[in-house]
Design a protein around this motif. Structure first.
Motif, PDB file in Angstrom:
ATOM      1  N   LEU A   1      33.199  38.645  82.481  1.00  0.00           N
ATOM      2  CA  LEU A   1      32.554  37.375  82.175  1.00  0.00           C
ATOM      3  C   LEU A   1      33.504  36.257  82.358  1.00  0.00           C
ATOM      4  CD1 LEU A   1      29.518  36.922  80.749  1.00  0.00           C
ATOM      5  CD2 LEU A   1      31.250  36.581  78.607  1.00  0.00           C
ATOM      6  N   GLU A   2      32.732  35.129  82.993  1.00  0.00           N
ATOM      7  CA  GLU A   2      33.418  33.980  83.193  1.00  0.00           C
ATOM      8  C   GLU A   2      33.033  32.947  82.175  1.00  0.00           C
ATOM      9  OE1 GLU A   2      35.003  32.206  87.275  1.00  0.00           O
ATOM     10  OE2 GLU A   2      33.237  31.082  86.649  1.00  0.00           O
ATOM     11  N   ILE A   3      33.770  32.131  81.618  1.00  0.00           N
ATOM     12  CA  ILE A   3      33.476  31.222  80.785  1.00  0.00           C
ATOM     13  C   ILE A   3      34.081  29.867  81.039  1.00  0.00           C
ATOM     14  CG2 ILE A   3      33.117  30.399  78.463  1.00  0.00           C
ATOM     15  CD1 ILE A   3      32.972  33.317  77.685  1.00  0.00           C
ATOM     16  N   ARG A   4      33.387  28.700  81.160  1.00  0.00           N
ATOM     17  CA  ARG A   4      34.034  27.345  81.377  1.00  0.00           C
ATOM     18  C   ARG A   4      33.417  26.637  79.999  1.00  0.00           C
ATOM     19  NH1 ARG A   4      36.237  26.747  86.426  1.00  0.00           N
ATOM     20  NH2 ARG A   4      35.529  28.663  88.074  1.00  0.00           N
ATOM     21  N   VAL A   5      34.501  25.997  79.648  1.00  0.00           N
ATOM     22  CA  VAL A   5      34.030  25.054  78.368  1.00  0.00           C
ATOM     23  C   VAL A   5      33.802  23.632  78.868  1.00  0.00           C
ATOM     24  CG1 VAL A   5      35.229  24.028  76.098  1.00  0.00           C
ATOM     25  CG2 VAL A   5      35.820  26.426  76.859  1.00  0.00           C
ATOM     26  N   LEU A   6      32.450  23.170  78.660  1.00  0.00           N
ATOM     27  CA  LEU A   6      31.873  22.007  79.001  1.00  0.00           C
ATOM     28  C   LEU A   6      32.222  20.893  77.942  1.00  0.00           C
ATOM     29  CD1 LEU A   6      28.525  23.384  80.340  1.00  0.00           C
ATOM     30  CD2 LEU A   6      30.830  22.934  81.699  1.00  0.00           C
ATOM     31  N   SER A   7      31.984  21.274  76.885  1.00  0.00           N
ATOM     32  CA  SER A   7      32.256  20.297  75.630  1.00  0.00           C
ATOM     33  C   SER A   7      33.053  21.041  74.333  1.00  0.00           C
ATOM     34  CB  SER A   7      30.784  19.865  75.070  1.00  0.00           C
ATOM     35  OG  SER A   7      30.934  19.092  73.945  1.00  0.00           O
ATOM     36  N   PRO A   8      33.773  20.239  73.650  1.00  0.00           N
ATOM     37  CA  PRO A   8      33.819  18.857  73.735  1.00  0.00           C
ATOM     38  C   PRO A   8      34.778  18.249  74.664  1.00  0.00           C
ATOM     39  CG  PRO A   8      35.194  20.025  71.796  1.00  0.00           C
ATOM     40  CD  PRO A   8      34.501  21.048  72.473  1.00  0.00           C
ATOM     41  N   ASP A   9      34.756  16.971  74.715  1.00  0.00           N
ATOM     42  CA  ASP A   9      36.243  16.399  75.340  1.00  0.00           C
ATOM     43  C   ASP A   9      37.091  15.773  74.510  1.00  0.00           C
ATOM     44  OD1 ASP A   9      34.516  14.138  74.679  1.00  0.00           O
ATOM     45  OD2 ASP A   9      34.001  13.491  76.674  1.00  0.00           O
ATOM     46  N   GLN A  10      37.967  15.193  74.810  1.00  0.00           N
ATOM     47  CA  GLN A  10      39.228  14.695  73.897  1.00  0.00           C
ATOM     48  C   GLN A  10      38.480  13.795  73.049  1.00  0.00           C
ATOM     49  OE1 GLN A  10      42.464  15.690  73.165  1.00  0.00           O
ATOM     50  NE2 GLN A  10      41.887  14.534  71.361  1.00  0.00           N
ATOM     51  N   SER A  11      37.686  12.757  73.564  1.00  0.00           N
ATOM     52  CA  SER A  11      37.139  11.574  72.844  1.00  0.00           C
ATOM     53  C   SER A  11      36.012  12.194  71.878  1.00  0.00           C
ATOM     54  CB  SER A  11      36.305  10.833  73.682  1.00  0.00           C
ATOM     55  OG  SER A  11      35.087  11.316  74.174  1.00  0.00           O
ATOM     56  N   GLY A  12      35.460  13.260  71.960  1.00  0.00           N
ATOM     57  CA  GLY A  12      34.615  14.056  70.761  1.00  0.00           C
ATOM     58  C   GLY A  12      35.704  14.351  69.698  1.00  0.00           C
ATOM     59  N   LEU A  13      36.687  15.052  70.110  1.00  0.00           N
ATOM     60  CA  LEU A  13      37.625  15.595  68.948  1.00  0.00           C
ATOM     61  C   LEU A  13      38.527  14.322  68.344  1.00  0.00           C
ATOM     62  CD1 LEU A  13      39.384  18.498  70.848  1.00  0.00           C
ATOM     63  CD2 LEU A  13      37.482  18.614  69.209  1.00  0.00           C
ATOM     64  N   SER A  14      38.686  13.498  68.860  1.00  0.00           N
ATOM     65  CA  SER A  14      39.346  12.152  68.241  1.00  0.00           C
ATOM     66  C   SER A  14      38.346  11.545  67.755  1.00  0.00           C
ATOM     67  CB  SER A  14      39.791  11.234  69.563  1.00  0.00           C
ATOM     68  OG  SER A  14      40.670  11.757  70.312  1.00  0.00           O
ATOM     69  N   ALA A  15      37.322  11.226  67.792  1.00  0.00           N
ATOM     70  CA  ALA A  15      35.961  10.748  66.872  1.00  0.00           C
ATOM     71  C   ALA A  15      35.860  11.482  65.796  1.00  0.00           C
ATOM     72  CB  ALA A  15      34.678  10.698  67.863  1.00  0.00           C
ATOM     73  N   LEU A  16      36.026  12.772  65.809  1.00  0.00           N
ATOM     74  CA  LEU A  16      35.789  13.601  64.611  1.00  0.00           C
ATOM     75  C   LEU A  16      37.107  13.389  63.572  1.00  0.00           C
ATOM     76  CD1 LEU A  16      34.000  15.517  63.098  1.00  0.00           C
ATOM     77  CD2 LEU A  16      34.989  17.372  64.328  1.00  0.00           C
ATOM     78  N   ASN A  17      38.249  13.457  64.372  1.00  0.00           N
ATOM     79  CA  ASN A  17      39.515  13.086  63.667  1.00  0.00           C
ATOM     80  C   ASN A  17      39.660  11.892  62.878  1.00  0.00           C
ATOM     81  OD1 ASN A  17      42.316  13.914  62.906  1.00  0.00           O
ATOM     82  ND2 ASN A  17      42.825  12.454  64.756  1.00  0.00           N
ATOM     83  N   ARG A  18      38.879  10.967  63.255  1.00  0.00           N
ATOM     84  CA  ARG A  18      38.918   9.526  62.641  1.00  0.00           C
ATOM     85  C   ARG A  18      38.014   9.456  61.290  1.00  0.00           C
ATOM     86  NH1 ARG A  18      38.536   7.753  68.072  1.00  0.00           N
ATOM     87  NH2 ARG A  18      36.326   7.430  67.957  1.00  0.00           N
ATOM     88  N   VAL A  19      36.844  10.346  61.354  1.00  0.00           N
ATOM     89  CA  VAL A  19      36.110  10.267  60.092  1.00  0.00           C
ATOM     90  C   VAL A  19      36.293  11.633  59.283  1.00  0.00           C
ATOM     91  CG1 VAL A  19      34.584   8.813  61.294  1.00  0.00           C
ATOM     92  CG2 VAL A  19      34.065  11.300  61.506  1.00  0.00           C
ATOM     93  N   TRP A  20      36.932  12.563  59.701  1.00  0.00           N
ATOM     94  CA  TRP A  20      37.170  13.765  58.833  1.00  0.00           C
ATOM     95  C   TRP A  20      38.351  13.554  58.056  1.00  0.00           C
ATOM     96  CZ3 TRP A  20      36.426  19.610  61.188  1.00  0.00           C
ATOM     97  CH2 TRP A  20      36.477  20.203  60.124  1.00  0.00           C
ATOM     98  N   LYS A  21      38.496  13.191  56.776  1.00  0.00           N
ATOM     99  CA  LYS A  21      39.367  13.050  56.080  1.00  0.00           C
ATOM    100  C   LYS A  21      39.937  14.115  55.153  1.00  0.00           C
ATOM    101  CE  LYS A  21      39.732   9.017  58.062  1.00  0.00           C
ATOM    102  NZ  LYS A  21      40.725   8.563  59.108  1.00  0.00           N
ATOM    103  N   ASN A  22      38.823  14.931  54.684  1.00  0.00           N
ATOM    104  CA  ASN A  22      39.301  15.898  53.919  1.00  0.00           C
ATOM    105  C   ASN A  22      38.657  17.087  54.456  1.00  0.00           C
ATOM    106  OD1 ASN A  22      39.137  17.968  51.902  1.00  0.00           O
ATOM    107  ND2 ASN A  22      38.204  16.459  50.100  1.00  0.00           N
ATOM    108  N   PRO A  23      39.648  18.182  54.861  1.00  0.00           N
ATOM    109  CA  PRO A  23      39.201  19.237  55.582  1.00  0.00           C
ATOM    110  C   PRO A  23      38.295  20.338  54.849  1.00  0.00           C
ATOM    111  CG  PRO A  23      41.369  19.618  54.751  1.00  0.00           C
ATOM    112  CD  PRO A  23      41.197  17.966  54.553  1.00  0.00           C
ATOM    113  N   ALA A  24      37.994  19.942  53.703  1.00  0.00           N
ATOM    114  CA  ALA A  24      37.151  20.878  52.982  1.00  0.00           C
ATOM    115  C   ALA A  24      35.751  20.300  52.810  1.00  0.00           C
ATOM    116  CB  ALA A  24      37.729  21.206  51.338  1.00  0.00           C
ATOM    117  N   ILE A  25      35.697  19.378  53.216  1.00  0.00           N
ATOM    118  CA  ILE A  25      34.290  18.585  53.311  1.00  0.00           C
ATOM    119  C   ILE A  25      33.795  18.138  54.541  1.00  0.00           C
ATOM    120  CG2 ILE A  25      32.761  16.951  52.074  1.00  0.00           C
ATOM    121  CD1 ILE A  25      34.695  16.663  49.950  1.00  0.00           C
ATOM    122  N   PRO A  26      32.667  18.387  55.371  1.00  0.00           N
ATOM    123  CA  PRO A  26      32.260  18.052  56.530  1.00  0.00           C
ATOM    124  C   PRO A  26      32.234  16.820  56.603  1.00  0.00           C
ATOM    125  CG  PRO A  26      30.758  19.868  55.922  1.00  0.00           C
ATOM    126  CD  PRO A  26      31.712  19.608  54.592  1.00  0.00           C
TER     127      PRO A  26
END
Length: 332
Positions: free
Chosen positions: A134-159
């Motif tokens: 089985l071959e898998i290629r990751v299409l998403s997320p890109d770095q900008s998606g992870l960075s955007a989440l990093n900016r707003v996810w302040k408390n790891p226990a709460i989405p």
């Protein structure tokens, strides 16, 4: 998802659904056991939304002795920073379970050297090859998606919170039945989802025995499109698309559909909360003479309404779970 041979089947689990689906999930997994054991080559958790993660959390909280998990693919709180370093007080529920159970975590995305901590699962031009071909290629997320989440996810226990400026009908709540007249022009209009959580969703291009499947999670259409283009010449025709974000009109556009040339679509939703799938999403799937097969995992509620083709709409066929089943089985 199962692949391999009848004599030696292998398995991949992508997401676990909401809490109410956990019993069905456990039942399906147990039925797939061979000689009392089920091995998952990978357990993929696309992102931290509750309707994707709760079933997995409940599964791991009472991990069956017959279930073996070779790797967990999940971008936890500590994967969001640029340094991708482990936090000393990692606190989100799934990350804590992975650690406490000692499960391999993103092992196919290891750092170099002696560090065994997996990096983030993110868009890449390199394929991951699982046992059995089985071959898998990751299409998403890109770095900008992870960075955007990093900016707003302040408390790891709460989405993280959703944007306050989301359009009223971004999730189709204003749709009514029956849909209006089909429009070959409207299908090209598109307003993208803006959820930071969905922007971080894992989407996968899976290949086995010359068959191609796109599991889009809740990912953004532009990110998935860029991921496909990053991986070189496009596949002429995909055999199945698991439609992003339960059939939201903000996550699948005509450019993506043209790129993958797919005529079989899987939509996972009961439509209870947001009236998914959106009319405009189905309109895009059936446009351009595609005559697709649309597969639903619920045969009641909002999903069940599509059994009857709206007057004047292009042809399509539907497929639902067999009577009494709590899931739909799709052979590719």
């Amino acid at each position: 998802m199962s692949y391999g041979t009848a004599e030696h089947p292998r398995h991949l689990l992508v997401d676990g659904g909401p809490s109410e689906s956990s019993k069905t999930l456990l039942s399906v997994l147990e039925k797939a056991c061979v000689d009392g054991i089920l091995k998952l080559e990978a357990l993929v958790v696309t992102h931290y939304d509750l309707d994707h993660i709760q079933g997995v959390i409940e599964l791991l909280e009472k991990l069956p002795p017959w279930l073996q998990i070779e790797d967990v693919w999940f971008n936890g709180y500590h994967h969001l920073g640029a340094s991708d370093a482990l936090g000393a007080k990692e606190g989100d529920a799934l990350s804590a379970l992975i650690r406490n159970l000692g499960l391999p975590w993103n092992k196919y995305f290891k750092k170099g050297g002696a560090d065994n901590v997996g990096r983030a699962v993110m868009q890449n031009s390199d394929a991951v090859n699982l046992p059995g071909g089985l071959e898998i290629r990751v299409l998403s997320p890109d770095q900008s998606g992870l960075s955007a989440l990093n900016r707003v996810w302040k408390n790891p226990a709460i989405p993280p919170p959703e944007p306050e400026d989301m359009p009223r009908d971004v999730l189709g709540r204003d749709d009514s039945w029956p849909p209006g007249e089909f429009s070959a022009t409207r299908v090209h209009l598109f307003t993208s989802d803006r959820s930071v959580s969905n922007q971080s969703s894992i989407a996968l291009h899976i290949t086995f025995d010359s068959k191609h499947v796109l599991l889009a999670g809740d990912a953004f259409a532009d990110v998935v499109t860029a991921g496909l283009q990053l991986n070189g010449p496009s596949v002429e025709n995909f055999d199945l698309l698991k439609v992003s974000h339960h059939g939201s009109k903000g996550n699948t556009h005509m450019n993506l559909l043209a790129l993958i040339g797919c005529k079989r679509f899987l939509i996972s939703t009961n439509g209870k909360s947001h009236k998914h799938p959106d009319h405009e999403l189905i309109e895009r799937l059936v446009a351009n003479g595609r005559s697709p097969e649309i597969i639903f995992n619920y045969d009641t509620g909002w999903s069940g309404k599509w059994k009857q083709r709206p007057a004047g709409w292009p042809f399509y066929s539907t497929h639902y779970p067999k009577h009494g089943d709590h899931f739909v089985e799709v052979l590719i």
